[in-house]
Design a protein around this motif. Structure first.
Motif, PDB file in Angstrom:
ATOM      1  N   LEU A  55      32.789 -18.934 -32.986  1.00 42.71           N
ATOM      2  CA  LEU A  55      34.224 -18.668 -32.873  1.00 42.71           C
ATOM      3  C   LEU A  55      34.983 -19.874 -32.339  1.00 42.71           C
ATOM      4  N   LYS A  56      34.280 -20.796 -31.678  1.00 40.45           N
ATOM      5  CA  LYS A  56      34.923 -22.017 -31.181  1.00 40.45           C
ATOM      6  C   LYS A  56      35.138 -23.034 -32.296  1.00 40.45           C
ATOM      7  N   GLY A  57      34.505 -22.801 -33.452  1.00 42.48           N
ATOM      8  CA  GLY A  57      34.683 -23.696 -34.582  1.00 42.48           C
ATOM      9  C   GLY A  57      33.658 -24.805 -34.668  1.00 42.48           C
ATOM     10  N   VAL A  58      32.667 -24.811 -33.784  1.00 43.61           N
ATOM     11  CA  VAL A  58      31.662 -25.870 -33.816  1.00 43.61           C
ATOM     12  C   VAL A  58      30.540 -25.486 -34.774  1.00 43.61           C
ATOM     13  N   ASP A  59      29.738 -26.474 -35.168  1.00 46.15           N
ATOM     14  CA  ASP A  59      28.588 -26.218 -36.026  1.00 46.15           C
ATOM     15  C   ASP A  59      27.494 -25.523 -35.221  1.00 46.15           C
ATOM     16  N   GLU A 206      22.013 -34.751 -41.260  1.00 46.81           N
ATOM     17  CA  GLU A 206      22.820 -35.352 -42.327  1.00 46.81           C
ATOM     18  C   GLU A 206      24.185 -34.688 -42.463  1.00 46.81           C
ATOM     19  N   PHE A 207      24.223 -33.375 -42.341  1.00 47.08           N
ATOM     20  CA  PHE A 207      25.425 -32.650 -42.743  1.00 47.08           C
ATOM     21  C   PHE A 207      26.091 -31.834 -41.642  1.00 47.08           C
ATOM     22  N   MET A 208      25.578 -31.897 -40.419  1.00 45.55           N
ATOM     23  CA  MET A 208      26.204 -31.142 -39.335  1.00 45.55           C
ATOM     24  C   MET A 208      26.654 -32.087 -38.230  1.00 45.55           C
ATOM     25  N   GLU A 209      27.723 -31.703 -37.547  1.00 48.40           N
ATOM     26  CA  GLU A 209      28.299 -32.553 -36.509  1.00 48.40           C
ATOM     27  C   GLU A 209      28.085 -31.922 -35.133  1.00 48.40           C
ATOM     28  N   ASP A 210      27.225 -32.539 -34.347  1.00 53.59           N
ATOM     29  CA  ASP A 210      26.925 -32.073 -32.982  1.00 53.59           C
ATOM     30  C   ASP A 210      26.718 -30.562 -32.919  1.00 53.59           C
ATOM     31  N   PRO A 211      25.788 -30.034 -33.700  1.00 53.84           N
ATOM     32  CA  PRO A 211      25.604 -28.581 -33.712  1.00 53.84           C
ATOM     33  C   PRO A 211      25.037 -28.049 -32.397  1.00 53.84           C
ATOM     34  N   GLU A 212      25.464 -26.850 -32.055  1.00 52.33           N
ATOM     35  CA  GLU A 212      24.878 -26.151 -30.915  1.00 52.33           C
ATOM     36  C   GLU A 212      23.794 -25.223 -31.445  1.00 52.33           C
ATOM     37  N   THR A 213      22.653 -25.220 -30.781  1.00 54.04           N
ATOM     38  CA  THR A 213      21.502 -24.445 -31.246  1.00 54.04           C
ATOM     39  C   THR A 213      21.337 -23.160 -30.447  1.00 54.04           C
ATOM     40  N   VAL A 214      21.178 -22.066 -31.170  1.00 51.69           N
ATOM     41  CA  VAL A 214      20.876 -20.774 -30.559  1.00 51.69           C
ATOM     42  C   VAL A 214      19.473 -20.390 -31.014  1.00 51.69           C
ATOM     43  N   GLU A 215      18.521 -20.426 -30.101  1.00 53.57           N
ATOM     44  CA  GLU A 215      17.137 -20.112 -30.436  1.00 53.57           C
ATOM     45  C   GLU A 215      16.752 -18.811 -29.739  1.00 53.57           C
ATOM     46  N   VAL A 216      16.739 -17.750 -30.525  1.00 50.13           N
ATOM     47  CA  VAL A 216      16.435 -16.432 -29.977  1.00 50.13           C
ATOM     48  C   VAL A 216      14.952 -16.310 -29.674  1.00 50.13           C
ATOM     49  N   THR A 217      14.132 -16.840 -30.578  1.00 53.04           N
ATOM     50  CA  THR A 217      12.683 -16.862 -30.379  1.00 53.04           C
ATOM     51  C   THR A 217      12.181 -18.221 -30.800  1.00 53.04           C
ATOM     52  N   PRO A 218      11.061 -18.714 -30.267  1.00 54.57           N
ATOM     53  CA  PRO A 218      10.507 -19.982 -30.728  1.00 54.57           C
ATOM     54  C   PRO A 218      10.287 -19.950 -32.231  1.00 54.57           C
ATOM     55  N   ALA A 219      10.584 -21.058 -32.894  1.00 56.43           N
ATOM     56  CA  ALA A 219      10.470 -21.118 -34.349  1.00 56.43           C
ATOM     57  C   ALA A 219       9.061 -20.727 -34.797  1.00 56.43           C
ATOM     58  N   GLY A 220       8.999 -19.854 -35.812  1.00 57.63           N
ATOM     59  CA  GLY A 220       7.722 -19.455 -36.357  1.00 57.63           C
ATOM     60  C   GLY A 220       7.012 -18.372 -35.579  1.00 57.63           C
ATOM     61  N   THR A 221       7.724 -17.660 -34.712  1.00 60.75           N
ATOM     62  CA  THR A 221       7.112 -16.607 -33.904  1.00 60.75           C
ATOM     63  C   THR A 221       7.061 -15.297 -34.684  1.00 60.75           C
ATOM     64  N   PRO A 222       5.901 -14.641 -34.748  1.00 60.88           N
ATOM     65  CA  PRO A 222       5.840 -13.334 -35.416  1.00 60.88           C
ATOM     66  C   PRO A 222       6.713 -12.315 -34.687  1.00 60.88           C
ATOM     67  N   VAL A 223       7.236 -11.355 -35.441  1.00 57.02           N
ATOM     68  CA  VAL A 223       8.118 -10.346 -34.873  1.00 57.02           C
ATOM     69  C   VAL A 223       7.367  -9.510 -33.843  1.00 57.02           C
ATOM     70  N   GLU A 224       8.034  -9.272 -32.698  1.00 55.83           N
ATOM     71  CA  GLU A 224       7.428  -8.444 -31.672  1.00 55.83           C
ATOM     72  C   GLU A 224       7.438  -6.976 -32.099  1.00 55.83           C
ATOM     73  N   ARG A 225       6.682  -6.157 -31.371  1.00 54.40           N
ATOM     74  CA  ARG A 225       6.622  -4.719 -31.576  1.00 54.40           C
ATOM     75  C   ARG A 225       6.037  -4.366 -32.947  1.00 54.40           C
ATOM     76  N   ILE A 226       5.247  -5.282 -33.522  1.00 56.14           N
ATOM     77  CA  ILE A 226       4.520  -4.988 -34.751  1.00 56.14           C
ATOM     78  C   ILE A 226       3.032  -5.085 -34.449  1.00 56.14           C
ATOM     79  N   GLN A 227       2.321  -4.047 -34.750  1.00 58.39           N
ATOM     80  CA  GLN A 227       0.874  -4.049 -34.572  1.00 58.39           C
ATOM     81  C   GLN A 227       0.259  -4.808 -35.746  1.00 58.39           C
ATOM     82  N   GLN A 228      -0.518  -5.850 -35.449  1.00 55.40           N
ATOM     83  CA  GLN A 228      -1.098  -6.680 -36.498  1.00 55.40           C
ATOM     84  C   GLN A 228      -2.621  -6.504 -36.522  1.00 55.40           C
TER      85      GLN A 228
END
Length: 337
Positions: A55-59, A206-228
């Motif tokens: 909503l602030k308009g940033v990448d 290449e294409f983003m200007e000073d983006p802010e990163t929102v990392e909800v879970t570490p990249a590549g993390t399997p979904v929680e609450r799933i029995q595997q």
């Protein structure tokens, strides 16, 4: 080397409510009323993190698993920030995901043009001429329209790359670069991805200007609450094992095969065994894929057999069991499945 057969299945539990409400994200009364009308109870973590920043308009770079509410995370800022002279552009890797993004936008009262393969180009040209608020597209078909000069991206005020890692995996990097180069330099760009490989990071640089990163879970993390679970069995015993799993679980089932030939074969065997099964893969027409997805959502089909083309595009509630009939080609696809 013998590769084990992996059966991954999980019971999806109700989403845990957050203390943060949509009324605390900075939305205008008009947009908040639309969200309330859709009965969304509380924002997911990616929505809570990404919406106030966007909503602030940033990448924005959002790292979150598939099925965590990313569509609303970029749709709400679009509703708030797009000027009357601008339109939003959303790029998605598959037709199925593009259709579901459009479905969410329609629920919010947004006019759209859906630009995907397998559909009439002439109808898409008509939709583009109607000046939609948001264009939802797969990269290949959007390039077709750029070549035909039926679309002008100079007024794309907000650009979203959804499932960016998947689009690069599918070889869309040249198309994405060409598309982004045709958009205004002073646009807002949002990129969402479940993983953050070097190729995605390079694209953001290449294409983003000073983006802010929102990392909800570490990249590549399997979904929680799933029995595997994993089962080691001979290849010839797979059909019998799948039938056993279908008898043990009464709910809806998603089965992943590695190839379109394998998906066809599995689906045919399930129908022969009197299971209501549909299939989604690249050999199916757009109408057949849409019918399969609609039928699976409505309960007309209990089992869907799919290749990884659908791993990032299926948004179906209450799936009880996910079966990896074949191992995916890479670990990231396992996460998305």
């Amino acid at each position: 080397m013998c590769v084990p057969t992996l059966w991954s299945f999980g019971l999806f539990m109700p989403t845990i409510s957050l203390t943060l409400g949509f009324d605390q994200l900075g939305l205008s009364p008009k947009v908040f009323a639309k969200v309330s009308a859709l009965k969304f109870q509380s924002p997911t973590p990616i929505q809570s993190g990404a919406v106030p920043i966007a909503l602030k308009g940033v990448d924005v770079i959002g790292i979150a698993q598939t099925g965590t509410g990313k569509t609303l995370a970029f749709s709400l800022p679009m509703l708030e920030r797009l000027r009357p002279t601008e339109f939003g552009l959303v790029l998605a890797p598959t037709r199925e995901l593009a259709m579901q993004i459009e479905e969410t936008l329609h629920k919010l009262g947004v006019s759209t043009a859906l630009i995907i393969g397998g559909a009439s180009i002439n109808q898409q040209v008509h939709a583009l001429r109607a000046r939609p608020q948001v264009v939802v597209a797969t990269p290949g078909r959007l390039i077709d329209h750029m070549d035909r000069r039926s679309v002008n991206l100079r007024h794309a005020g907000i650009v979203v790359l959804d499932e960016a890692d998947r689009m690069l995996d599918m070889g869309f990097a040249p198309a994405i670069r060409r598309i982004l180069a045709a958009t205004p330099p002073r646009r807002q760009t949002m990129m969402f991805s479940a993983t953050m490989p070097p190729e995605v990071r390079k694209l953001s640089e290449e294409f983003m200007e000073d983006p802010e990163t929102v990392e909800v879970t570490p990249a590549g993390t399997p979904v929680e609450r799933i029995q595997q679970e994993v089962t080691y069995i001979p290849h010839a015993n797979k059909p019998e094992a799948l039938n056993y799993l279908l008898e043990e679980h009464a709910g809806t089932v998603l089965v992943f095969a590695r190839t379109r030939h394998g998906a066809r074969k599995v689906a045919k065997a399930l129908r022969t065994a009197n299971h209501s099964a549909c299939e989604i893969h690249s050999d199916r027409t757009m109408a057949q894929r849409k019918d399969a997805l609609t039928g699976f959502k409505s309960g007309r089909y209990r089992v869907m057999v799919a290749t990884d083309i659908a791993a990032r595009g299926i948004d179906v509630k209450e799936i009880e069991l996910v079966v990896n009939y074949d191992l995916p080609d890479n670990p990231e696809d396992y996460v998305h499945r």
